[in-house]
Write a protein that holds these residues in place. Structure first.
Motif, PDB file in Angstrom:
ATOM      1  N   GLY A  93      49.495  43.709  54.965  1.00  0.00           N
ATOM      2  CA  GLY A  93      50.095  43.094  54.187  1.00  0.00           C
ATOM      3  C   GLY A  93      48.889  42.616  53.090  1.00  0.00           C
ATOM      4  N   ILE A  94      49.189  42.707  51.667  1.00  0.00           N
ATOM      5  CA  ILE A  94      48.303  42.334  50.767  1.00  0.00           C
ATOM      6  C   ILE A  94      49.005  41.154  49.669  1.00  0.00           C
ATOM      7  CG2 ILE A  94      48.597  44.148  49.185  1.00  0.00           C
ATOM      8  CD1 ILE A  94      45.959  44.065  48.139  1.00  0.00           C
ATOM      9  N   LEU A  95      48.448  40.161  49.500  1.00  0.00           N
ATOM     10  CA  LEU A  95      48.951  39.049  48.513  1.00  0.00           C
ATOM     11  C   LEU A  95      48.388  39.240  47.259  1.00  0.00           C
ATOM     12  CD1 LEU A  95      51.382  36.939  48.374  1.00  0.00           C
ATOM     13  CD2 LEU A  95      49.525  35.174  48.987  1.00  0.00           C
ATOM     14  N   ALA A  96      48.737  39.183  46.092  1.00  0.00           N
ATOM     15  CA  ALA A  96      47.974  39.658  44.813  1.00  0.00           C
ATOM     16  C   ALA A  96      48.773  38.829  43.608  1.00  0.00           C
ATOM     17  CB  ALA A  96      47.601  40.897  44.632  1.00  0.00           C
ATOM     18  N   ASP A  97      47.923  38.361  42.682  1.00  0.00           N
ATOM     19  CA  ASP A  97      48.686  37.603  41.557  1.00  0.00           C
ATOM     20  C   ASP A  97      48.810  38.663  40.648  1.00  0.00           C
ATOM     21  OD1 ASP A  97      49.133  34.949  42.544  1.00  0.00           O
ATOM     22  OD2 ASP A  97      46.939  34.287  41.666  1.00  0.00           O
ATOM     23  N   VAL A  98      49.808  39.686  40.636  1.00  0.00           N
ATOM     24  CA  VAL A  98      50.467  40.607  39.830  1.00  0.00           C
ATOM     25  C   VAL A  98      51.867  40.594  39.816  1.00  0.00           C
ATOM     26  CG1 VAL A  98      48.205  42.064  40.386  1.00  0.00           C
ATOM     27  CG2 VAL A  98      50.174  42.333  41.642  1.00  0.00           C
ATOM     28  N   PRO A 113      40.215  49.016  52.517  1.00  0.00           N
ATOM     29  CA  PRO A 113      39.693  48.103  51.404  1.00  0.00           C
ATOM     30  C   PRO A 113      40.968  47.976  49.983  1.00  0.00           C
ATOM     31  CG  PRO A 113      38.614  50.391  51.189  1.00  0.00           C
ATOM     32  CD  PRO A 113      39.135  50.159  52.738  1.00  0.00           C
ATOM     33  N   ASP A 114      41.093  47.402  49.329  1.00  0.00           N
ATOM     34  CA  ASP A 114      42.174  47.096  48.333  1.00  0.00           C
ATOM     35  C   ASP A 114      42.341  48.306  47.859  1.00  0.00           C
ATOM     36  OD1 ASP A 114      41.841  44.277  48.989  1.00  0.00           O
ATOM     37  OD2 ASP A 114      41.349  43.734  47.036  1.00  0.00           O
ATOM     38  N   GLU A 115      41.648  48.981  47.376  1.00  0.00           N
ATOM     39  CA  GLU A 115      41.915  50.326  46.547  1.00  0.00           C
ATOM     40  C   GLU A 115      42.734  51.419  47.496  1.00  0.00           C
ATOM     41  OE1 GLU A 115      42.399  52.132  42.947  1.00  0.00           O
ATOM     42  OE2 GLU A 115      41.392  49.910  43.474  1.00  0.00           O
ATOM     43  N   ARG A 116      42.187  51.434  48.672  1.00  0.00           N
ATOM     44  CA  ARG A 116      43.145  52.428  49.805  1.00  0.00           C
ATOM     45  C   ARG A 116      44.246  51.937  49.921  1.00  0.00           C
ATOM     46  NH1 ARG A 116      41.995  53.588  56.250  1.00  0.00           N
ATOM     47  NH2 ARG A 116      43.423  55.283  56.211  1.00  0.00           N
ATOM     48  N   LEU A 117      44.522  50.603  50.000  1.00  0.00           N
ATOM     49  CA  LEU A 117      45.893  49.994  50.258  1.00  0.00           C
ATOM     50  C   LEU A 117      46.652  50.394  49.075  1.00  0.00           C
ATOM     51  CD1 LEU A 117      47.765  48.669  52.007  1.00  0.00           C
ATOM     52  CD2 LEU A 117      46.690  46.387  51.494  1.00  0.00           C
ATOM     53  N   TRP A 118      46.375  49.952  48.176  1.00  0.00           N
ATOM     54  CA  TRP A 118      46.973  50.193  46.693  1.00  0.00           C
ATOM     55  C   TRP A 118      47.466  51.728  46.568  1.00  0.00           C
ATOM     56  CZ3 TRP A 118      49.406  46.265  45.036  1.00  0.00           C
ATOM     57  CH2 TRP A 118      49.085  45.025  44.883  1.00  0.00           C
ATOM     58  N   ASP A 119      46.649  52.857  46.854  1.00  0.00           N
ATOM     59  CA  ASP A 119      46.891  54.174  46.736  1.00  0.00           C
ATOM     60  C   ASP A 119      47.916  54.317  47.727  1.00  0.00           C
ATOM     61  OD1 ASP A 119      44.846  54.364  45.004  1.00  0.00           O
ATOM     62  OD2 ASP A 119      43.408  55.283  46.428  1.00  0.00           O
ATOM     63  N   GLU A 120      47.797  54.018  48.979  1.00  0.00           N
ATOM     64  CA  GLU A 120      48.842  54.190  50.050  1.00  0.00           C
ATOM     65  C   GLU A 120      50.227  53.449  49.650  1.00  0.00           C
ATOM     66  OE1 GLU A 120      49.902  56.213  53.576  1.00  0.00           O
ATOM     67  OE2 GLU A 120      48.069  56.321  52.549  1.00  0.00           O
ATOM     68  N   ARG A 154      48.090  46.701  40.006  1.00  0.00           N
ATOM     69  CA  ARG A 154      47.062  46.392  41.147  1.00  0.00           C
ATOM     70  C   ARG A 154      46.140  45.224  40.743  1.00  0.00           C
ATOM     71  NH1 ARG A 154      44.958  52.283  43.361  1.00  0.00           N
ATOM     72  NH2 ARG A 154      46.980  53.298  43.006  1.00  0.00           N
ATOM     73  N   GLY A 155      45.615  44.694  41.704  1.00  0.00           N
ATOM     74  CA  GLY A 155      44.730  43.507  41.736  1.00  0.00           C
ATOM     75  C   GLY A 155      44.132  42.964  42.903  1.00  0.00           C
ATOM     76  N   ALA A 156      43.136  42.273  42.854  1.00  0.00           N
ATOM     77  CA  ALA A 156      42.384  41.735  43.836  1.00  0.00           C
ATOM     78  C   ALA A 156      43.550  40.954  44.872  1.00  0.00           C
ATOM     79  CB  ALA A 156      41.239  40.981  43.295  1.00  0.00           C
TER      80      ALA A 156
END
Length: 390
Positions: free
Chosen positions: A187-192, A235-242, A257-259
């Protein structure tokens, strides 16, 4: 030594909900928590609330922020490739859910404790239960380098899967039903902003994905990964791509996308312990059962346990009704097993298991196609998702 009517172990949402419910009925209770308040609030958990959870907060008069900030959802979506299958909760069963982070609900309960006369003791180490088979149970713990003891008529374990409450029940007097899954949720939590106004559960050839949110400006996304995976490999970018691939072109194209504020891998399991009452000990929430997060049932099952436990204990202390406590386990377990069934079925439908071949994948596709075209199938899903009656 302290004496109270009910000693609650665990100051997560289950323990605090029960504590507030008992105090509102005029029943003395003390809540013991192993960690400090900041750690309790750092736990990132679910955010989809059923009617039972919202109703409990409303009855307690602690729902002001939930009403102001919670997001009402009248539906959710199952994704199959490029297609979104919307389950219209309002039209199908006249219900809805509310998106409101478990952390925020816990904060509301914590901040109201002192004013409501709910005593919560944090940083309680080495909690142990004694004499639970009789009518004079007690709990010991260490705090600030000193030994403490709480005597009570009942103990309620709201201390999670790894807590001491369930472990206090003799192995010969309990039965465990368990299934571990070969994948976890990354999981990823981001302010987006969310990519969609309602949740999307996606079944893709590459695996499962979920698009969720905590607010209109904070998103929570998940993908399933083998249980052997580590965060270092994502890393974040790989997760966003997936995520973009698995959610499909429509949702993927709207994803911002965001940090990462938080990123973690949560194992999935199904677990039930029976009975949920032994002598003067009652179990609530994750101490008694775990569900895969696919059906958004974890917190809501804990809330239904609290509903049954608070009612039983109130009847015992206010009406001398011994039968209510005796019936607690059977009542709670009937709803637990139905929620386990739904969570298992939705997990099986939306995930690829390592042993699955072309036949199993074809069956998943056929089931999703059936759901897309069958109002009866959608009604069944909707009534389980919004929460079965208590």
């Amino acid at each position: 030594m302290a004496r109270t009517e009910v000693c609650i172990i665990g100051a997560g949402p289950a323990g605090l909900l029960l504590g507030h419910s008992l105090r509102s009925a005029g029943i003395d209770c003390i809540v013991l928590e192993r960690r400090d308040p900041a750690h309790v609030l750092s736990r990132i958990r679910a955010g989809v609330l059923e009617r039972i959870t919202v109703d409990l907060m409303e009855r307690l008069g602690l729902d002001a922020r939930l009403k102001a900030e919670g997001l009402r959802h009248d539906g959710f979506n199952l994704a199959d490739g490029e297609r979104l299958i919307r389950i219209d909760l309002e039209a199908l069963v006249g219900g809805h859910v509310v998106v409101y982070g478990q952390t925020e609900l816990t904060r509301d309960l914590m901040e109201a404790s002192a004013a409501r006369g709910l005593e919560v003791r944090y940083d309680c180490a080495d909690v142990a239960l004694f004499d639970i088979e009789g009518t004079t149970p007690y709990v010991t713990y260490r705090k600030d380098g000193r030994a403490h003891r709480v005597d009570a008529r009942f103990i309620v374990g709201c201390d999670g899967f790894h807590g001491p409450s369930r472990q206090a029940i003799p192995a010969a007097d309990g039965q465990v039903f368990a299934r571990s899954y070969p994948f976890g949720w990354l999981g990823i939590l981001a302010d987006v902003p969310p990519c969609n106004e309602e949740l999307i559960y996606a079944a893709h050839e590459r695996g499962f994905a979920l698009a969720s949110m905590r607010s209109a400006a904070r998103s929570r996304y998940y993908i399933d990964v083998p249980i052997t995976e580590t965060l270092e490999g994502w890393p974040d970018e790989r997760l966003w791509d997936e995520l973009s691939l698995r959610l499909g072109p429509l949702a993927g194209s709207r994803m911002t996308r965001g940090a990462a504020i938080e990123k973690s891998i949560a194992p999935l399991r199904s677990f039930v312990f029976e009975p949920m009452r032994y002598g003067s000990l009652l179990l609530c929430g994750d101490a008694a059962h775990i569900v895969p997060p696919t059906g958004a049932k974890g917190l809501n099952l804990a809330a239904s346990d609290v509903h049954y436990a608070a009612d039983a204990l109130t009847r015992f202390f206010r009406q001398a009704d011994n039968d209510a406590v005796a019936d607690y386990s059977a009542k709670a377990l009937r709803r637990v097993w139905k929620s386990e069934r739904f969570s298992w079925a939705l997990t099986r439908l939306m995930h690829k298991f390592p042993e699955d071949g072309p036949f199993e994948r074809a069956m998943q596709a056929a089931e999703l196609d059936y759901i897309a075209s069958s109002r009866a199938a959608q009604i069944s899903i909707a009534e389980n998702y919004v929460g079965l009656p208590v």
